[in-house]
Motif scaffolding. Structure first.
Motif, PDB file in Angstrom:
ATOM      1  N   THR A  53      -4.944  18.597 -28.488  1.00 47.24           N
ATOM      2  CA  THR A  53      -5.561  17.771 -29.212  1.00 47.24           C
ATOM      3  C   THR A  53      -4.531  17.304 -30.599  1.00 47.24           C
ATOM      4  O   THR A  53      -4.102  18.191 -31.247  1.00 47.24           O
ATOM      5  CB  THR A  53      -6.983  17.966 -29.955  1.00 47.24           C
ATOM      6  OG1 THR A  53      -7.553  18.210 -28.952  1.00 47.24           O
ATOM      7  CG2 THR A  53      -7.594  16.567 -30.591  1.00 47.24           C
ATOM      8  N   LYS A  74      -4.903  15.635 -24.473  1.00 49.17           N
ATOM      9  CA  LYS A  74      -6.330  15.283 -24.433  1.00 49.17           C
ATOM     10  C   LYS A  74      -7.123  14.505 -25.448  1.00 49.17           C
ATOM     11  O   LYS A  74      -7.706  13.487 -24.875  1.00 49.17           O
ATOM     12  CB  LYS A  74      -7.034  16.839 -24.704  1.00 49.17           C
ATOM     13  CG  LYS A  74      -8.549  16.950 -24.307  1.00 49.17           C
ATOM     14  CD  LYS A  74      -9.268  17.866 -24.495  1.00 49.17           C
ATOM     15  CE  LYS A  74     -10.739  18.041 -24.314  1.00 49.17           C
ATOM     16  NZ  LYS A  74     -11.126  19.576 -24.774  1.00 49.17           N
ATOM     17  N   GLN A  75      -6.456  14.182 -26.567  1.00 51.08           N
ATOM     18  CA  GLN A  75      -6.964  13.430 -27.336  1.00 51.08           C
ATOM     19  C   GLN A  75      -5.935  13.019 -28.434  1.00 51.08           C
ATOM     20  O   GLN A  75      -5.257  14.217 -29.024  1.00 51.08           O
ATOM     21  CB  GLN A  75      -8.142  13.969 -27.755  1.00 51.08           C
ATOM     22  CG  GLN A  75      -9.096  12.872 -28.905  1.00 51.08           C
ATOM     23  CD  GLN A  75     -10.254  13.457 -29.513  1.00 51.08           C
ATOM     24  OE1 GLN A  75     -10.623  14.440 -29.178  1.00 51.08           O
ATOM     25  NE2 GLN A  75     -10.925  12.494 -30.315  1.00 51.08           N
ATOM     26  N   MET A 110     -12.450  20.579 -34.726  1.00 53.36           N
ATOM     27  CA  MET A 110     -12.841  21.041 -33.446  1.00 53.36           C
ATOM     28  C   MET A 110     -13.401  22.430 -33.109  1.00 53.36           C
ATOM     29  O   MET A 110     -14.191  22.289 -32.157  1.00 53.36           O
ATOM     30  CB  MET A 110     -11.382  20.890 -32.702  1.00 53.36           C
ATOM     31  CG  MET A 110     -10.602  19.448 -32.625  1.00 53.36           C
ATOM     32  SD  MET A 110     -11.767  18.297 -32.232  1.00 53.36           S
ATOM     33  CE  MET A 110     -11.591  18.561 -30.142  1.00 53.36           C
TER      34      MET A 110
END
Length: 374
Positions: A53, A74-75, A110
Motif C-alpha cells: 500500500t 494493492k492501493q 492500516m
C-alpha cells in the motif's frame, strides 16, 4: 511462505520521488528514484500488487503519479495536505524524513484499522480537465486585476484621479488612451497596458467558452443548478468541478464544509471560538456563488426574511457567509433529490438553458438525449 504487508511512504517531487518501505515488523528501507521509465520499472519491481500500500501527499502531479502506480500495488492513497501538517513540525525536514513519516502514518492506519488520514478523491479525467481550466481562468482574472491596478496607479501619479469605472468603460477607453501624449513614457505605458488588458479579456472569453464546452458532460446537473436565481451556467460548471458528485457527501453539512462555507468551532469548558472556514476543500464555486447572493436572497422570500432579521444584530460579513451557507445547503438538496429550485423563475431558467444548448450546438456538439426543462 506468508507475504507480509508493506507500507510505502513517497515524498514526490517534479523530477524524482523518495520512498520509505516499512513492513509489519518495522523493517525500513529507503530508496530514491528518478521519474524516468527505467527508474519507474525498478520501483514496480520492488513492490507487490497483493501486499503493498502506498501513500503520497496531494501535490500538482499526484493524480498523474497515482495513475502510474495503481496497477502495480494493492492501493494508492493520495492524502490531503491539510491533514499532514505534522510532517512539517520537525527540526529536521528532508525527503527521507518526510517519506518515513508518511510510511509510519500509513502503517498505523492500516494496522489499527482506524482512519487517521482520509484519502483525497481522485476525480475522473473530465473533472481534472475542468479544474485545470478553472485554475487558468482564475490566473487570467488575477492578471486583469493587476493590469487595471497598474493603469489606475499611473493615472493617479500624474494627477488624473479618474474612477476605475470611468477608466475601463468601453466608451471611455479611447479617451484614456489618448491622454498624456505630451509625456511619451506615460503615453506608451498606458497604451501598452491597455493592449495587454484587452488581450487578456479576449483570452478570458475564450477560456469561458472552453469551460462551457467541457461542461456538456454534466448538462443534467447544470439544468438543475441553473434553476436557482443567480446561478449561471458557468457557476454551475464550477460547482460540479469542485464537488465531482453530490453522492460523495452524506449530508449537507459536509457538503457546505467542503465548499468552504462552514467555520471551524473550538469549544472548551464554557468558551467557544468561531474560527475560519475549512481550507481543505475547493474554493472556485464559493467565490462565484458569493457574487450571486443578492439574486438568491431577492428570489427567496424566506432567505430575505432570514437575512433582514439577522442584519439587525450581526455583522454584515457573518450574515453574508450564513446566507452563502444557506444557499449551498439548498443546492445540496436540489442535486440530491434531482429537483429544481423551489423559487425557480421558469422563463429565466429556460432562457439560460436555451442559450447554453444553442452555444453547444454552434460549437459542434449534439444534444439529442437532453430534454429542455419545462
Amino acid at each position: 511462505m506468508e507475504l507480509r504487508m508493506e507500507f510505502v511512504g513517497i515524498d514526490l517531487h517534479t523530477n524524482r520521488f523518495t520512498c520509505c518501505y516499512l513492513d509489519e515488523i518495522g523493517k525500513k528501507k529507503m530508496k530514491t528514484y528518478e521519474l524516468t521509465e527505467n527508474d519507474l520499472a525498478l520501483f514496480y519491481a520492488s513492490v507487490c500488487p497483493e501486499t503493498t500500500t502506498v501513500i503520497i501527499e496531494a501535490t500538482v502531479n499526484s493524480f498523474a503519479f497515482e495513475k502510474l502506480l495503481r496497477n502495480h500495488v494493492k492501493q494508492v492513497i493520495v492524502a490531503n495536505t491539510f491533514q499532514l501538517k505534522q510532517i512539517s513540525f520537525t527540526n529536521k525536514k528532508t525527503d527521507k524524513v518526510d517519506a518515513y513519516k508518511l510510511a509510519r502514518i500509513l502503517k498505523g492506519q492500516m494496522m489499527s484499522g482506524e482512519e487517521q488520514i482520509s484519502p483525497v478523491v481522485i476525480p475522473p479525467q473530465h473533472i481534472q480537465d475542468l479544474r485545470a481550466l478553472f485554475t487558468t481562468y482564475r490566473l487570467l482574472r488575477k492578471q486583469v486585476g493587476a493590469t487595471k491596478n497598474r493603469i489606475h496607479s499611473l493615472l493617479k501619479q500624474n494627477l488624473k484621479p479618474f474612477t476605475k469605472e470611468y477608466i475601463f468603460g468601453k466608451k471611455t477607453r479611447k479617451e484614456i488612451r489618448s491622454l498624456c501624449e505630451d509625456i511619451p513614457a506615460l503615453h506608451f505605458q498606458l497604451n501598452f497596458l491597455f493592449d495587454h488588458l484587452e488581450h487578456l479579456e479576449d483570452q478570458i472569453i475564450a477560456m469561458k467558452q472552453k469551460i462551457k464546452q467541457e461542461g456538456r458532460f454534466y448538462i443534467k446537473e447544470i439544468d438543475i443548478l441553473t434553476s436557482m436565481k443567480g446561478v449561471s451556467v458557468f457557476t454551475a460548471i464550477a460547482i460540479i468541478a469542485d464537488i465531482i458528485s453530490v453522492k460523495r457527501f452524506p449530508n449537507s453539512k459536509q457538503f457546505a464544509s467542503y465548499l468552504r462555507s462552514t467555520p471551524k468551532v473550538e469549544s472548551s469548558n464554557e468558551k467557544t471560538i468561531i474560527k475560519s472556514t475549512n481550507k481543505a476543500g475547493r474554493k472556485v464555486a464559493i467565490t462565484l456563488l458569493s457574487q450571486a447572493l443578492n439574486h438568491y436572497r431577492d428570489a427567496s422570500p424566506s432567505a430575505k426574511r432570514w437575512h433582514d432579521r439577522l442584519r439587525q444584530y450581526k455583522k454584515a460579513g457573518i450574515v453574508r457567509m450564513g446566507l452563502c451557507r444557506k444557499m449551498i445547503t439548498e443546492i445540496y438538496q436540489m442535486l440530491k433529490k434531482e429537483e429544481y429550485h423551489y423559487f425557480r423563475d421558469k422563463n429565466n431558467h429556460r432562457k439560460k438553458m436555451d442559450e447554453y444548448c444553442s452555444f453547444l450546438e454552434k460549437s459542434g456538439y449534439e444534444l439529442k438525449e437532453y430534454q429542455l426543462s419545462a
